[in-house]
Write a protein that holds these residues in place. Structure first.
Motif, PDB file in Angstrom:
ATOM      1  N   UNK A   1       0.809  -1.222   0.000  1.00 54.59           N
ATOM      2  CA  UNK A   1       0.000   0.000   0.000  1.00 54.59           C
ATOM      3  C   UNK A   1       0.839   1.269   0.000  1.00 54.59           C
ATOM      4  N   UNK A   2       2.095   1.182   0.405  1.00 55.52           N
ATOM      5  CA  UNK A   2       2.995   2.329   0.585  1.00 55.52           C
ATOM      6  C   UNK A   2       2.540   3.252   1.714  1.00 55.52           C
ATOM      7  N   UNK A   3       1.620   2.791   2.537  1.00 58.08           N
ATOM      8  CA  UNK A   3       1.132   3.558   3.686  1.00 58.08           C
ATOM      9  C   UNK A   3       1.797   3.042   4.973  1.00 58.08           C
ATOM     10  N   UNK A   4       1.671   3.806   6.030  1.00 61.66           N
ATOM     11  CA  UNK A   4       2.305   3.484   7.305  1.00 61.66           C
ATOM     12  C   UNK A   4       2.006   2.046   7.739  1.00 61.66           C
ATOM     13  N   UNK A   5       3.052   1.304   8.048  1.00 63.62           N
ATOM     14  CA  UNK A   5       2.953  -0.070   8.517  1.00 63.62           C
ATOM     15  C   UNK A   5       2.672  -0.061  10.018  1.00 63.62           C
ATOM     16  N   UNK A   6       1.554  -0.616  10.492  1.00 62.11           N
ATOM     17  CA  UNK A   6       1.247  -0.597  11.922  1.00 62.11           C
ATOM     18  C   UNK A   6       2.330  -1.233  12.786  1.00 62.11           C
ATOM     19  N   UNK A   7       2.954  -2.295  12.288  1.00 58.46           N
ATOM     20  CA  UNK A   7       4.020  -2.951  13.065  1.00 58.46           C
ATOM     21  C   UNK A   7       5.223  -2.017  13.201  1.00 58.46           C
ATOM     22  N   UNK A   8       5.599  -1.362  12.112  1.00 56.59           N
ATOM     23  CA  UNK A   8       6.713  -0.420  12.162  1.00 56.59           C
ATOM     24  C   UNK A   8       6.378   0.780  13.037  1.00 56.59           C
TER      25      UNK A   8
END
Length: 429
Positions: free
Chosen positions: A130-137
C-alpha cells in the motif's frame, strides 16, 4: 500511433505513442463555480474576518457541507493542508521536543509540519503493497516521548486504519489522519479522514477537491474543533449566535493564541461548487484505474494496492511498481521519463523517502536550532527503512487528471508503458 517496431523511442527522437491529443485539464471548474466567485467579489466580504453582513459566510457554508459529506461533527477550514496538520498537532497537545510518528514515504509536509510545532518527526517504514504506514513499524517506533501518530493515505491507497486506530488507543495516543490525497475514499464504508482523532485535508491545486490552495481539519470532538478554530484565526473563534451586521463575527476569547491560517471566501465558495462533482469524478477515476490495473498487470507491473478494509478508493495519483527485470536494467526515473515522452503526460518516481529528500533539511532553518541537541534529533541522516527505500526505487506515478479521460486514454498509457518496458535495454541509467 507508434509501435514497438519503430526505430526509436520518443525520448530518443522517435514518434511517440500519443501525439496531438490533449489530456484532461485540472483543476476543472464545476458548474456554478464562476457565479459563486462573482457573488463573493461583490459581497463586500472576502474574508471571515470581515464585518458580518447578515448572512452565513461561504466559509461556514463549506464547513457545513464538508462535515455533512464526511458524516463528521465539525469541520474547520484552513489556508492549506499544512495549516490543517499543524493546527491538528497543536490541538492534540503536541509541542516542543515531543515525538510524532510519520510514514517515511510521503510528501515533505508530513515531516515539516511536525517541525513547525517544535516537535520531532520519527520516520517509520511503510507497507510494501500500500505504501502507507505499517502498523508494526509504527509500534516499533513508539517511545516514552511519542505524543501522536500521523497516518497518510498515499496516492490511491488507504492505510490499515483498524490496526492503526487500535494501536493509538492501546498507547493512549491521538491518531491524526492525513487524508489530503483521499477525499471521498471510504474504509469500512466510512469516509477517509473520520477514523482519526482529527482528520486533515488539503485543497491544493493538485488535489481531487481543489480551490487552488486550502485545507480543512475535521473531528467529532467539540473541544478539539474549538482549539483548532482558535489556532487558525489568531486566537479568535466564531460565536454561538451571529453579531449585529457590520460588527466583527470572530470573537476574541483569549483562550488560546493562534495564527492567521484562515480560508478565504473565494476559496470557500469555489469548494462548495467543486464538492458537488467529487463523487462522480472519483467514480470515473476508479473505473479507469481498474482498467489500467489489468492492462499494466499484463505487462508485469504491479499496481499499488489498498488495505483490506477499503470499500471505495480515490486516486490522487496512479502508482505502479515496475517489473524487477526492468529495474535491473534501468532506474525507475529513467523509465518514467521515457514513458512521459511517449505520452506527453508527466510520469515520475514516487516521493523520495523523507530521510533522503532534499526538501527535508531542518539545518537550513535557524528556527530549528532553538535548543541544544534538537537539530541532531531532527536530522534526516541515519535511517535504515528498507521497504521505503525499495518502494522509492521501484514505483512510478502520474496525476489523477489523466484518469478523467476515456478508455482510449488508458490504452495509450498501457501502450506507452509496454513500449518502454520492452525496450528498456535501450535506455541509459
Amino acid at each position: 500511433m507508434a509501435t514497438a517496431l519503430d526505430t526509436a523511442l520518443a525520448v530518443h527522437g522517435g514518434a511517440p505513442v500519443r501525439a496531438g491529443r490533449p489530456w484532461p485539464v485540472w483543476p476543472r471548474p464545476a458548474p456554478g463555480a464562476g457565479a459563486s466567485l462573482i457573488e463573493v467579489l461583490h459581497s463586500g466580504r472576502w474574508s471571515i474576518a470581515s464585518p458580518y453582513g447578515g448572512e452565513p459566510t461561504f466559509e461556514r457554508r463549506f464547513a457545513g457541507d464538508f462535515a455533512t459529506y464526511l458524516s463528521t461533527g465539525y469541520c474547520v477550514p484552513t489556508a492549506s493542508g499544512t495549516a490543517a496538520l499543524m493546527t491538528a498537532l497543536e490541538a492534540c497537545g503536541v509541542g516542543a521536543g515531543d515525538e510524532v510518528i510519520v510514514p517515511a514515504l510521503s510528501w515533505v509536509a508530513s515531516a515539516s509540519t511536525v517541525l513547525g510545532v517544535n516537535a520531532v518527526p520519527v520516520f517509520a517504514d511503510v507497507d510494501p503493497r500500500t505504501l502507507c504506514l505499517d502498523p508494526v513499524a509504527a509500534e516499533a517506533a513508539i517511545t516514552p516521548a511519542t505524543r501522536a501518530i500521523v497516518v497518510v493515505h498515499l496516492y490511491s491507497a488507504l492505510a490499515e486504519l483498524t490496526a492503526l486506530r487500535a494501536l493509538a488507543e492501546r498507547y493512549g495516543l491521538p491518531l491524526i489522519e492525513d487524508a489530503a490525497q483521499a477525499h471521498g475514499a471510504t474504509y469500512l464504508h466510512r469516509k477517509a479522514g473520520t477514523f482519526g482523532t482529527v482528520g486533515t485535508f488539503s485543497m491544493h491545486h493538485t488535489k481531487v477537491l481543489s480551490s487552488g490552495e486550502g485545507g480543512a481539519a475535521v473531528t467529532d470532538d467539540a473541544a478539539l474543533a474549538r482549539r483548532i478554530e482558535h489556532l487558525r484565526a489568531d486566537g479568535r473563534c466564531l460565536p454561538d449566535r451571529p453579531p449585529a451586521p457590520g460588527m466583527p463575527e470572530l470573537v476574541e476569547t483569549g483562550e488560546l493564541m493562534g495564527s492567521n491560517r484562515c480560508l478565504s471566501e473565494f476559496q470557500s465558495a469555489l469548494l462548495i461548487a467543486q464538492l458537488k462533482e467529487l463523487d462522480e469524478q472519483n467514480a470515473v477515476r476508479r473505473a479507469n484505474a481498474a482498467l489500467l490495473d489489468r492492462l499494466l498487470g499484463e505487462l508485469g507491473c504491479t499496481p499499488q494496492e489498498t488495505s483490506a478494509g477499503t470499500t471505495a478508493r480515490t486516486y490522487f495519483g496512479y502508482a505502479v511498481r515496475l517489473p524487477d527485470a526492468v529495474l535491473r536494467e534501468v532506474s525507475a526515473g529513467v523509465v518514467a521519463a521515457a514513458v512521459s515522452a511517449e505520452l506527453g503526460l508527466t510520469v515520475r518516481p514516487v516521493y523520495r523517502p523523507l530521510f533522503d529528500n532534499k526538501l527535508y533539511d531542518p539545518a537550513s532553518r535557524p528556527r530549528f536550532r532553538h535548543v541544544p541537541g534538537h537539530l541532531w534529533r531532527v536530522a534526516p541522516a541515519g535511517h535504515d527503512l528498507p521497504v521505503t527505500s525499495l518502494a522509492a526505487r521501484s514505483f512510478v506515478t502520474f496525476h489523477h487528471s489523466a484518469l478523467l479521460g476515456d478508455e482510449a486514454d488508458m490504452h495509450d498509457i498501457a501502450a506507452a508503458f509496454g513500449r518502454v518496458l520492452e525496450r528498456a535495454c535501450e535506455l541509459d541509467g
